[in-house]
Scaffold this motif. Structure first.
Motif, PDB file in Angstrom:
ATOM      1  N   PHE A 210     -12.614 -22.717  -2.773  1.00  0.00           N
ATOM      2  CA  PHE A 210     -13.878 -21.977  -3.029  1.00  0.00           C
ATOM      3  C   PHE A 210     -15.068 -22.752  -2.550  1.00  0.00           C
ATOM      4  N   ARG A 211     -14.711 -23.673  -1.567  1.00  0.00           N
ATOM      5  CA  ARG A 211     -15.864 -24.346  -0.952  1.00  0.00           C
ATOM      6  C   ARG A 211     -16.936 -25.233  -1.760  1.00  0.00           C
ATOM      7  N   GLU A 212     -16.336 -25.987  -2.387  1.00  0.00           N
ATOM      8  CA  GLU A 212     -17.283 -26.791  -3.386  1.00  0.00           C
ATOM      9  C   GLU A 212     -18.391 -27.774  -2.361  1.00  0.00           C
ATOM     10  N   LEU A 213     -18.078 -28.090  -1.283  1.00  0.00           N
ATOM     11  CA  LEU A 213     -18.887 -29.017  -0.578  1.00  0.00           C
ATOM     12  C   LEU A 213     -19.888 -27.969   0.341  1.00  0.00           C
ATOM     13  N   HIS A 214     -19.988 -26.582   0.041  1.00  0.00           N
ATOM     14  CA  HIS A 214     -20.680 -25.590   0.786  1.00  0.00           C
ATOM     15  C   HIS A 214     -22.247 -26.123   0.256  1.00  0.00           C
ATOM     16  N   SER A 215     -23.173 -26.032   1.166  1.00  0.00           N
ATOM     17  CA  SER A 215     -24.501 -26.130   0.713  1.00  0.00           C
ATOM     18  C   SER A 215     -25.113 -25.410  -0.448  1.00  0.00           C
ATOM     19  N   ALA A 216     -24.272 -24.074  -0.669  1.00  0.00           N
ATOM     20  CA  ALA A 216     -24.802 -23.237  -1.618  1.00  0.00           C
ATOM     21  C   ALA A 216     -24.145 -23.559  -2.820  1.00  0.00           C
ATOM     22  N   GLU A 217     -23.019 -24.479  -2.994  1.00  0.00           N
ATOM     23  CA  GLU A 217     -22.303 -24.682  -4.087  1.00  0.00           C
ATOM     24  C   GLU A 217     -22.509 -26.065  -4.777  1.00  0.00           C
ATOM     25  N   VAL A 218     -23.101 -27.054  -3.995  1.00  0.00           N
ATOM     26  CA  VAL A 218     -23.328 -28.457  -4.595  1.00  0.00           C
ATOM     27  C   VAL A 218     -24.637 -28.237  -5.373  1.00  0.00           C
ATOM     28  N   PRO A 219     -24.307 -29.145  -6.671  1.00  0.00           N
ATOM     29  CA  PRO A 219     -25.530 -29.000  -7.240  1.00  0.00           C
ATOM     30  C   PRO A 219     -26.479 -29.823  -6.842  1.00  0.00           C
ATOM     31  N   PHE A 220     -28.007 -29.281  -7.353  1.00  0.00           N
ATOM     32  CA  PHE A 220     -29.071 -29.987  -6.646  1.00  0.00           C
ATOM     33  C   PHE A 220     -29.028 -30.525  -5.287  1.00  0.00           C
ATOM     34  N   SER A 221     -28.719 -29.181  -4.447  1.00  0.00           N
ATOM     35  CA  SER A 221     -28.255 -29.250  -3.010  1.00  0.00           C
ATOM     36  C   SER A 221     -29.611 -30.026  -2.042  1.00  0.00           C
ATOM     37  N   LYS A 222     -30.823 -29.739  -2.488  1.00  0.00           N
ATOM     38  CA  LYS A 222     -32.017 -30.635  -1.559  1.00  0.00           C
ATOM     39  C   LYS A 222     -31.840 -31.964  -1.798  1.00  0.00           C
ATOM     40  N   ALA A 223     -31.240 -32.588  -2.768  1.00  0.00           N
ATOM     41  CA  ALA A 223     -31.371 -33.984  -3.001  1.00  0.00           C
ATOM     42  C   ALA A 223     -29.822 -34.398  -2.397  1.00  0.00           C
ATOM     43  N   SER A 224     -28.847 -33.444  -2.757  1.00  0.00           N
ATOM     44  CA  SER A 224     -27.424 -34.111  -2.556  1.00  0.00           C
ATOM     45  C   SER A 224     -27.025 -33.898  -0.997  1.00  0.00           C
ATOM     46  N   MET A 225     -27.446 -32.760  -0.603  1.00  0.00           N
ATOM     47  CA  MET A 225     -27.030 -32.420   0.705  1.00  0.00           C
ATOM     48  C   MET A 225     -27.197 -33.864   1.963  1.00  0.00           C
ATOM     49  N   PRO A 226     -28.341 -34.234   2.114  1.00  0.00           N
ATOM     50  CA  PRO A 226     -28.580 -35.336   2.766  1.00  0.00           C
ATOM     51  C   PRO A 226     -27.679 -36.304   2.803  1.00  0.00           C
ATOM     52  N   LEU A 227     -27.272 -36.796   1.546  1.00  0.00           N
ATOM     53  CA  LEU A 227     -26.071 -37.732   1.567  1.00  0.00           C
ATOM     54  C   LEU A 227     -24.801 -37.350   1.895  1.00  0.00           C
TER      55      LEU A 227
END
Length: 306
Positions: A210-227
């Motif tokens: 279910f693509r848990e690391l997809h940018s639409a799935e990770v929580p607080f994506s604006k903060a967590s996706m850069p990391l």
């Protein structure tokens, strides 16, 4: 003498180029997992390994494997379905198993990219404000879904879906095909059915990813996706030593025991046929590309389009 010298220089340059050019892997003639001949399908100048079993007049089924494995992962399924009279094909997705896996940024690989000419006004590369469910099935979320691979890799669901459809047209050569998928093979299978619905009767999905690391799935994506992007970049650039440390029979066996309910099914043959292709030239790069794939279609979004 000048023409001879020029010819020698050209010959040397051609030799050096050929020595650095990617060569597809050579599979064993017979799969140790299935005792079936390994066959080759030439697709867009790429090598695709596949296996076939069952009567030619049986109902067609195509098996699409999941993350980091190959068609040998279906060894029991191939045996069971063919014994029941189905015409079974199982393929190694491009980049996996004994299929070709050229460097993602090479012209050879980019020429195959399923994202080429995919996106337009009717099908944008970012789907805006898509309603998705929640883990507890009691609510919903609204997210933007980025479809293009963030590092431009051609190892993506659109490429694999086009491969599946071309394989069905060129090799299976029947309509009414049932696709069976596992893990990330699910998004490829669903996309293939969305793009060419008349070719298929449907899909049987086994434990989808279910693509848990997809940018639409990770929580607080604006903060967590850069990391997450930083970790993915680090793995692509410096992760080979970690890959080498983990790509051992004992580690692979332990990892496989997590999803397998029957531990005895994880035998030495299974470990061998899944690990050996991961040690081939280019395989680790595809692994890191896939781990960096925090985009692409989501199964939930795809199912909503049926």
């Amino acid at each position: 003498r000048c023409p001879s010298l020029a010819a020698a220089i050209l010959l040397l340059a051609a030799t050096l180029f050929c020595s650095e050019a990617y060569s597809p892997p050579v599979p064993p003639k017979i799969s140790p997992a299935t005792n079936l001949p390994n066959r080759i399908y030439k697709w867009r100048n790429q090598q695709i390994r596949y296996q076939q079993a069952g009567p030619s007049n049986g109902k067609p089924v195509v098996l699409v494997h999941g993350l980091f494995v190959n068609s040998d992962h279906w060894r029991k399924t191939i045996q069971g379905l063919s014994a029941e009279g189905y015409n079974v094909h199982a393929l190694d997705l491009w980049g996996y198993g004994y299929s070709s896996k050229p460097p993602y940024d090479s012209p050879e690989a980019q020429a195959v990219n399923g994202e080429n000419n995919r996106f337009n006004e009717a099908y944008p590369e970012i789907l805006v404000q898509v309603e998705l469910g929640t883990a507890n099935v009691k609510g919903s979320r609204v997210r933007d879904i980025e479809l293009r691979h963030p590092v431009g890799s051609p190892y993506n669901f659109f490429t694999w879906s086009e491969l599946i459809t071309d394989f069905c047209k060129d090799v299976v050569r029947k309509k009414g095909i049932t696709l069976v998928s596992n893990s990330i093979g699910t998004s490829s299978v669903l996309q293939a059915i969305i793009d060419t619905p008349d070719l298929y009767t449907g899909a049987c999905v086994v434990t989808p990813n279910f693509r848990e690391l997809h940018s639409a799935e990770v929580p607080f994506s604006k903060a967590s996706m850069p990391l997450i992007r930083f970790v993915q970049k680090t793995l692509r650039e410096q992760g080979q030593s970690l890959f080498d440390a983990l790509a051992t029979p004992s580690t692979v066996k332990q990892i496989l025991k997590e999803p397998y309910k029957r531990a005895e099914a994880v035998d030495d043959v299974l470990v061998e046929v899944l690990l050996d292709p991961l040690l081939l030239d280019g395989a680790s790069k595809v692994v890191f590309d896939t781990l960096s794939y925090s985009a692409g279609p989501l199964p939930e979004q795809q199912l909503a389009s049926f």
